[in-house]
Write an enzyme that holds these catalytic residues in place. Structure first.
Site, PDB file in Angstrom:
ATOM      1  N   HIS A 116     113.752 -10.552  42.099  1.00  0.00           N
ATOM      2  CA  HIS A 116     114.685 -11.015  43.120  1.00  0.00           C
ATOM      3  C   HIS A 116     115.208  -9.808  43.891  1.00  0.00           C
ATOM      4  O   HIS A 116     115.316  -8.698  43.351  1.00  0.00           O
ATOM      5  CB  HIS A 116     115.835 -11.799  42.483  1.00  0.00           C
ATOM      6  CG  HIS A 116     115.429 -13.166  42.035  1.00  0.00           C
ATOM      7  ND1 HIS A 116     116.183 -13.914  41.150  1.00  0.00           N
ATOM      8  CD2 HIS A 116     114.343 -13.924  42.351  1.00  0.00           C
ATOM      9  CE1 HIS A 116     115.578 -15.080  40.949  1.00  0.00           C
ATOM     10  NE2 HIS A 116     114.469 -15.109  41.657  1.00  0.00           N
ATOM     11  N   ASP A 131     117.968  -8.531  44.890  1.00  0.00           N
ATOM     12  CA  ASP A 131     119.082  -7.685  44.470  1.00  0.00           C
ATOM     13  C   ASP A 131     118.729  -6.766  43.307  1.00  0.00           C
ATOM     14  O   ASP A 131     119.533  -5.921  42.920  1.00  0.00           O
ATOM     15  CB  ASP A 131     120.303  -8.538  44.120  1.00  0.00           C
ATOM     16  CG  ASP A 131     120.010  -9.616  43.093  1.00  0.00           C
ATOM     17  OD1 ASP A 131     118.852 -10.052  42.987  1.00  0.00           O
ATOM     18  OD2 ASP A 131     120.945 -10.030  42.383  1.00  0.00           O
ATOM     19  N   HIS A 132     117.516  -6.907  42.770  1.00  0.00           N
ATOM     20  CA  HIS A 132     117.087  -6.035  41.680  1.00  0.00           C
ATOM     21  C   HIS A 132     115.992  -5.056  42.102  1.00  0.00           C
ATOM     22  O   HIS A 132     115.642  -4.164  41.324  1.00  0.00           O
ATOM     23  CB  HIS A 132     116.587  -6.883  40.504  1.00  0.00           C
ATOM     24  CG  HIS A 132     117.678  -7.688  39.870  1.00  0.00           C
ATOM     25  ND1 HIS A 132     118.361  -7.274  38.747  1.00  0.00           N
ATOM     26  CD2 HIS A 132     118.233  -8.876  40.230  1.00  0.00           C
ATOM     27  CE1 HIS A 132     119.277  -8.170  38.436  1.00  0.00           C
ATOM     28  NE2 HIS A 132     119.221  -9.153  39.325  1.00  0.00           N
ATOM     29  N   HIS A 191     115.101 -17.381  33.836  1.00  0.00           N
ATOM     30  CA  HIS A 191     115.931 -17.361  35.047  1.00  0.00           C
ATOM     31  C   HIS A 191     115.248 -18.192  36.142  1.00  0.00           C
ATOM     32  O   HIS A 191     115.254 -17.833  37.318  1.00  0.00           O
ATOM     33  CB  HIS A 191     116.131 -15.912  35.498  1.00  0.00           C
ATOM     34  CG  HIS A 191     117.088 -15.731  36.636  1.00  0.00           C
ATOM     35  ND1 HIS A 191     118.348 -16.287  36.664  1.00  0.00           N
ATOM     36  CD2 HIS A 191     116.953 -15.042  37.812  1.00  0.00           C
ATOM     37  CE1 HIS A 191     118.952 -15.941  37.778  1.00  0.00           C
ATOM     38  NE2 HIS A 191     118.130 -15.206  38.498  1.00  0.00           N
ATOM     39  N   HIS A 249     126.898  -6.636  36.999  1.00  0.00           N
ATOM     40  CA  HIS A 249     126.272  -7.678  37.814  1.00  0.00           C
ATOM     41  C   HIS A 249     127.220  -8.875  37.965  1.00  0.00           C
ATOM     42  O   HIS A 249     126.856 -10.035  37.769  1.00  0.00           O
ATOM     43  CB  HIS A 249     124.941  -8.112  37.198  1.00  0.00           C
ATOM     44  CG  HIS A 249     124.003  -8.784  38.179  1.00  0.00           C
ATOM     45  ND1 HIS A 249     123.865  -8.381  39.487  1.00  0.00           N
ATOM     46  CD2 HIS A 249     123.162  -9.842  38.020  1.00  0.00           C
ATOM     47  CE1 HIS A 249     122.990  -9.155  40.098  1.00  0.00           C
ATOM     48  NE2 HIS A 249     122.543 -10.054  39.231  1.00  0.00           N
TER      49      HIS A 249
END
Length: 331
Positions: free
Chosen positions: A59, A61-62, A164, A300
């Site tokens: 994803h 944001d990672h 996830h 996070h």
């Protein structure tokens, strides 16, 4: 030996984890995820010295900070250009390497290896900068022994797949047990320190039946060596903490020194947490308590919370697990 770690990025923003394993004679540096802006907290020399990058999942944001990492290191020679991740990592990273224009690369000799972590084996591909990363050269798969994916001289890295709505990989770094000489026992035997003590710690170099200082090496090991378990740090982010996940995680994390774990939501927002396959503060703290970990570092955290709400989130966790804290500078 020592493990040092630092959460990168700010509260409510992208995060990553930088880990150093210092054996006393060498330092290994690991990066877990690479959110946007996270590398700005490290000195350029530290970014250039990272040996392994481990992605939990892909994803934005990672991974949004990966371009900056790759820009600094793409031509780095040696064996420390290693990237690890969940199923699909090989294809994603090959596309990433090929997404740049390469026309000044022929005299550069960097090699990158990308490893994809499966349940029973780890598949690795080799990518060559002189080839403009044109071909992903498949190497022989490595059969996993338990959850171990990487074993170095001083530490091991384990991985566990979590849910996830895609695989999100959790990681645990553990220093190997250290064997030290007990000076009191040495003195009681009337023996003097010397270079032979270093050999005594290595049963390969000095077999048990070998004679040293007039005694069998195996007997001296039993009398003089004291085991000191190594430290450990785990990195967990972005997954649904249901009963099945807890049943796997509690024994795996049992006794872990430091657990760095996402805490996206406050307790009141548990429905949002479940919907988005994230966790609340109380859920994370319960996991830490049940696993008997020494320290829980929450990161996070959702950007929906202002500073006062983040402080309340931390207190929710501490009500269950008093050893919870935020990274330095977050309060």
């Amino acid at each position: 030996m020592a493990i040092r770690f630092r959460v990168l990025g700010a509260a409510g923003s992208d995060n990553a984890l930088h880990v150093e394993i210092d054996s006393g004679h060498a330092v290994s540096r690991l990066l877990f995820d690479c959110g946007e802006g996270c590398l700005g907290a490290l000195a350029p020399s530290d970014v250039l010295a990272i040996d392994h990058v481990f992605f939990s999942h892909f994803h934005m944001d990672h991974v949004a900070g990966f371009d900056g990492f790759f820009r600094m290191n793409f031509a780095r020679e040696g064996n420390n250009n290693r990237i690890w991740g969940p199923p699909g990592t090989g294809k994603i990273l090959h596309h990433r390497f090929r997404s740049y224009l390469w026309n000044l690369h022929e005299n550069l000799g960097a090699t990158w290896r990308v490893s994809e972590i499966g349940e029973t084996e780890v598949q690795t591909w080799r990518h060559e900068l002189p080839e403009a990363f044109e071909t992903a050269h498949e190497e022989a798969a490595m059969v996993r022994e338990g959850r171990v994916i990487l074993e170095e001289e001083d530490f091991i890295v384990e991985a566990m797949a979590l849910d996830h709505l895609t695989v999100s990989m959790a990681y645990k770094v553990t220093e190997k047990t250290r064997w030290n000489i007990d000076p009191e026992r040495l003195a009681a035997l009337g023996m003097r320190p010397g270079a032979w003590l270093k050999s005594l710690k290595d049963p390969v170099a000095l077999p048990d039946d070998a004679m040293v200082e007039g005694r069998r090496a195996g007997e001296l090991r039993a009398e003089l060596l004291v085991a000191t378990p190594g430290d450990s740090v785990a990195y967990l982010t972005d997954f649904l903490l249901d009963e099945a996940a807890a049943a796997k995680l509690v024994p795996w994390l049992s006794g872990c020194g430091h657990v760095v774990c996402e805490s996206q939501y406050r307790v009141a927002d548990v429905e949002l947490a479940q919907k988005n396959y994230h966790m609340t503060s109380a859920q994370v703290a319960t996991l830490a308590r049940d696993a008997g970990v020494k320290e829980l570092v929450l990161f996070h955290v959702s950007g929906r919370y202002v500073a006062e709400e983040r402080a309340a989130l931390l207190e929710e966790a501490r009500e269950v697990f008093p050893g919870a804290r935020f990274p330095e500078g977050w309060m």
